[in-house]
Write an enzyme that holds these catalytic residues in place. Structure first.
Site, PDB file in Angstrom:
ATOM      1  N   LEU A  43       4.883   4.487  12.401  1.00  0.00           N
ATOM      2  CA  LEU A  43       3.911   3.603  11.771  1.00  0.00           C
ATOM      3  C   LEU A  43       2.536   4.244  11.822  1.00  0.00           C
ATOM      4  O   LEU A  43       2.371   5.351  12.325  1.00  0.00           O
ATOM      5  CB  LEU A  43       3.948   2.248  12.490  1.00  0.00           C
ATOM      6  CG  LEU A  43       5.320   1.556  12.335  1.00  0.00           C
ATOM      7  CD1 LEU A  43       5.616   0.636  13.499  1.00  0.00           C
ATOM      8  CD2 LEU A  43       5.393   0.798  11.014  1.00  0.00           C
ATOM      9  N   THR A  74       1.675   8.816  15.840  1.00  0.00           N
ATOM     10  CA  THR A  74       0.635   9.481  16.632  1.00  0.00           C
ATOM     11  C   THR A  74      -0.316   8.426  17.186  1.00  0.00           C
ATOM     12  O   THR A  74      -0.939   7.680  16.419  1.00  0.00           O
ATOM     13  CB  THR A  74      -0.167  10.472  15.760  1.00  0.00           C
ATOM     14  OG1 THR A  74       0.748  11.395  15.160  1.00  0.00           O
ATOM     15  CG2 THR A  74      -1.177  11.237  16.604  1.00  0.00           C
ATOM     16  N   LYS A 129       0.219  16.658  21.340  1.00  0.00           N
ATOM     17  CA  LYS A 129       0.101  16.328  19.915  1.00  0.00           C
ATOM     18  C   LYS A 129      -1.367  16.277  19.491  1.00  0.00           C
ATOM     19  O   LYS A 129      -1.740  16.765  18.414  1.00  0.00           O
ATOM     20  CB  LYS A 129       0.801  14.979  19.655  1.00  0.00           C
ATOM     21  CG  LYS A 129       0.563  14.372  18.293  1.00  0.00           C
ATOM     22  CD  LYS A 129       1.117  15.210  17.167  1.00  0.00           C
ATOM     23  CE  LYS A 129       0.776  14.594  15.818  1.00  0.00           C
ATOM     24  NZ  LYS A 129       0.974  15.551  14.720  1.00  0.00           N
TER      25      LYS A 129
HETATM   26  P1  NAP Z   1       1.873   6.576   5.874  1.00  0.00           P
HETATM   27  O1  NAP Z   1       2.647   7.166   4.763  1.00  0.00           O
HETATM   28  O2  NAP Z   1       0.543   5.976   5.592  1.00  0.00           O
HETATM   29  O3  NAP Z   1       2.778   5.499   6.614  1.00  0.00           O
HETATM   30  C1  NAP Z   1       2.236   4.557   7.504  1.00  0.00           C
HETATM   31  C2  NAP Z   1       3.291   3.512   7.799  1.00  0.00           C
HETATM   32  O4  NAP Z   1       2.743   2.547   8.706  1.00  0.00           O
HETATM   33  C3  NAP Z   1       3.753   2.750   6.547  1.00  0.00           C
HETATM   34  O5  NAP Z   1       5.113   2.475   6.701  1.00  0.00           O
HETATM   35  C4  NAP Z   1       2.911   1.476   6.635  1.00  0.00           C
HETATM   36  O6  NAP Z   1       3.472   0.381   5.978  1.00  0.00           O
HETATM   37  C5  NAP Z   1       2.960   1.246   8.123  1.00  0.00           C
HETATM   38  N1  NAP Z   1       1.945   0.327   8.619  1.00  0.00           N
HETATM   39  C6  NAP Z   1       0.614   0.518   8.698  1.00  0.00           C
HETATM   40  N2  NAP Z   1       0.016  -0.554   9.269  1.00  0.00           N
HETATM   41  C7  NAP Z   1       0.993  -1.450   9.524  1.00  0.00           C
HETATM   42  C8  NAP Z   1       1.013  -2.727  10.111  1.00  0.00           C
HETATM   43  N3  NAP Z   1      -0.099  -3.316  10.571  1.00  0.00           N
HETATM   44  N4  NAP Z   1       2.200  -3.381  10.231  1.00  0.00           N
HETATM   45  C9  NAP Z   1       3.327  -2.792   9.778  1.00  0.00           C
HETATM   46  N5  NAP Z   1       3.391  -1.559   9.222  1.00  0.00           N
HETATM   47  C10 NAP Z   1       2.223  -0.888   9.112  1.00  0.00           C
HETATM   48  O7  NAP Z   1       1.588   7.653   7.029  1.00  0.00           O
HETATM   49  P2  NAP Z   1       2.460   8.881   7.547  1.00  0.00           P
HETATM   50  O8  NAP Z   1       1.802  10.133   7.088  1.00  0.00           O
HETATM   51  O9  NAP Z   1       3.909   8.645   7.301  1.00  0.00           O
HETATM   52  O10 NAP Z   1       2.127   8.785   9.112  1.00  0.00           O
HETATM   53  C11 NAP Z   1       2.841   7.941   9.994  1.00  0.00           C
HETATM   54  C12 NAP Z   1       2.505   8.358  11.424  1.00  0.00           C
HETATM   55  O11 NAP Z   1       2.912   9.722  11.602  1.00  0.00           O
HETATM   56  C13 NAP Z   1       1.000   8.344  11.742  1.00  0.00           C
HETATM   57  O12 NAP Z   1       0.819   7.942  13.070  1.00  0.00           O
HETATM   58  C14 NAP Z   1       0.584   9.794  11.569  1.00  0.00           C
HETATM   59  O13 NAP Z   1      -0.555  10.112  12.347  1.00  0.00           O
HETATM   60  C15 NAP Z   1       1.830  10.506  12.041  1.00  0.00           C
HETATM   61  N6  NAP Z   1       2.020  11.861  11.506  1.00  0.00           N
HETATM   62  C16 NAP Z   1       1.792  12.137  10.185  1.00  0.00           C
HETATM   63  C17 NAP Z   1       2.005  13.407   9.724  1.00  0.00           C
HETATM   64  C18 NAP Z   1       1.756  13.781   8.282  1.00  0.00           C
HETATM   65  O14 NAP Z   1       1.575  14.978   8.012  1.00  0.00           O
HETATM   66  N7  NAP Z   1       1.752  12.877   7.328  1.00  0.00           N
HETATM   67  C19 NAP Z   1       2.452  14.415  10.585  1.00  0.00           C
HETATM   68  C20 NAP Z   1       2.715  14.100  11.915  1.00  0.00           C
HETATM   69  C21 NAP Z   1       2.494  12.803  12.358  1.00  0.00           C
HETATM   70  P3  NAP Z   1       3.112   0.088   4.423  1.00  0.00           P
HETATM   71  O15 NAP Z   1       3.927   1.070   3.642  1.00  0.00           O
HETATM   72  O16 NAP Z   1       3.547  -1.311   4.215  1.00  0.00           O
HETATM   73  O17 NAP Z   1       1.637   0.295   4.272  1.00  0.00           O
END
Ligand code: NAP
Length: 312
Positions: free
Chosen positions: A68, A96, A174
């Site tokens: 999330l 993260t 991380k």
């Molecule tokens: P993302 O596409 O923005 O996904 C975020 C997720 O969190 C979505 O499923 C969103 O739901 C959900 N969410 C946000 N607020 C919420 C709430 N209050 N209640 C329920 N669901 C909620 O981001 P992402 O890139 O996949 O990143 C996800 C995590 O992985 C983050 O912590 C990020 O730092 C980490 N990360 C990302 C990467 C990268 O390169 N992208 C790499 C390593 C780690 P909705 O779809 O409904 O908005």
């Protein structure tokens, strides 16, 4: 030994959706839940069972995987899942979060009966889709075997940093990795903005560093996104990287450490988020140099810089 698991994936954004797909490819039974259900449709077509609530998703799961936005979202969603959790279910927490969040989430795990493994990942959309993430994990030996098939499906390698997820050893590593990622991405934007302003063809810069000690595939990737106007769909969005920049700064401040570069990177990400670029790739921080006013998001792209292949 049975290596098939029933996995509940809570959060199917950029990273969670890719992880769920790889779990399906590896033959696991996958339940998915996302706040915006539209993001689960393609996963249903790939064989996932779509749940209408977190509690429904975790019912019958051997492993819960959270991916999330931040710790607040994780806390909210895991509390919503609580009534469906079978005590002793393993929890792979890959969102993260901050150093202090790790202890709070360990407390939450105890409250709702989950065996926590903190497991943030390094790698962005493409490695996630290829099942090639680097998993940084901390958790007790007794749970590792239960989660190993899940970690193997999402990642190329798992690095164990400790036994106690409450200590946040995986989260600490991380945050160090992400301080590098955020610094390098911001540097890519500044290099291109400076080149443009000085009338230097960026391809000459990349030609100059080609294959030498200054060359870096990540720099080329981020520069390529800017040069080719490929900032959407994001691999790692501005709002998510800003969240991580703030986690890094919080951790540093708590230790009496001054990170001027990280402060500047966060300020750049804040500026472009205010320009309407929060959902673009973090490489959009380039526009913090070239568009000075909030709300001045210009869809015509990056100006007069020559286009050209800089990735290899
Ligand atoms: P993302 O596409 O923005 O996904 C975020 C997720 O969190 C979505 O499923 C969103 O739901 C959900 N969410 C946000 N607020 C919420 C709430 N209050 N209640 C329920 N669901 C909620 O981001 P992402 O890139 O996949 O990143 C996800 C995590 O992985 C983050 O912590 C990020 O730092 C980490 N990360 C990302 C990467 C990268 O390169 N992208 C790499 C390593 C780690 P909705 O779809 O409904 O908005």
């Amino acid at each position: 030994m049975d290596t098939k698991r029933t996995v509940a994936v809570l959060g199917t954004g950029i990273m969670g959706a890719a992880m769920a797909r790889n779990l399906l490819r590896a033959g696991h039974e996958v339940h998915v839940w996302n706040r915006d259900q539209a993001k689960t449709v393609a996963l249903a077509d790939a064989g996932a069972q779509v749940a209408s609530s977190p509690a429904q998703a975790v019912a019958g799961a051997d492993v819960v995987l959270t991916m999330l936005f931040d710790a607040a979202a994780v806390t909210e969603v895991v509390r919503q899942a609580a009534t469906g959790i079978r005590p002793g279910t393993a929890w792979v927490q890959s969102t993260t979060v901050g150093v202090h969040d790790a202890a709070a989430l360990a407390g939450l795990a105890g409250e709702v009966g989950l065996d926590l493994v903190e497991a943030p990942v390094s790698g962005t959309r493409e490695p996630a889709e290829a099942g090639q993430l680097l998993v940084i994990a901390a958790g007790p030996e007794a749970v590792r075997e239960r989660v190993a098939p899940v970690l193997d499906a999402i990642g190329a390698r798992t690095i164990w940093t400790g036994e106690d997820p409450a200590g946040g050893s995986a989260t600490r590593l991380k945050l160090v990795v992400n301080s590098w990622v955020i610094a390098a991405s911001n540097a890519a934007g500044e290099i291109l903005a400076l080149a443009e302003a000085l009338g230097v063809d960026p391809r000459q810069f990349f030609d100059l560093i080609d294959g030498g000690g200054l060359d870096l595939p990540f720099l080329r990737t981020k520069a390529g996104l800017i040069l080719d106007d490929r900032l959407e769909p994001a691999s790692f969005a501005v709002d998510t990287s800003l969240k991580d920049a703030r986690l890094i700064l919080d951790a540093a401040r708590g230790l009496g450490l001054r990170l001027d570069g990280a402060e500047a990177s966060a300020a750049r990400l804040e500026r472009v988020a205010a320009q309407g670029r929060a959902k673009q790739d973090m490489a959009a921080a380039y526009f913090a140099s070239t568009e000075q006013d909030p709300g001045s998001h210009d869809d015509s792209g990056r100006g007069a810089m020559p286009r050209g292949e800089v990735t290899r």
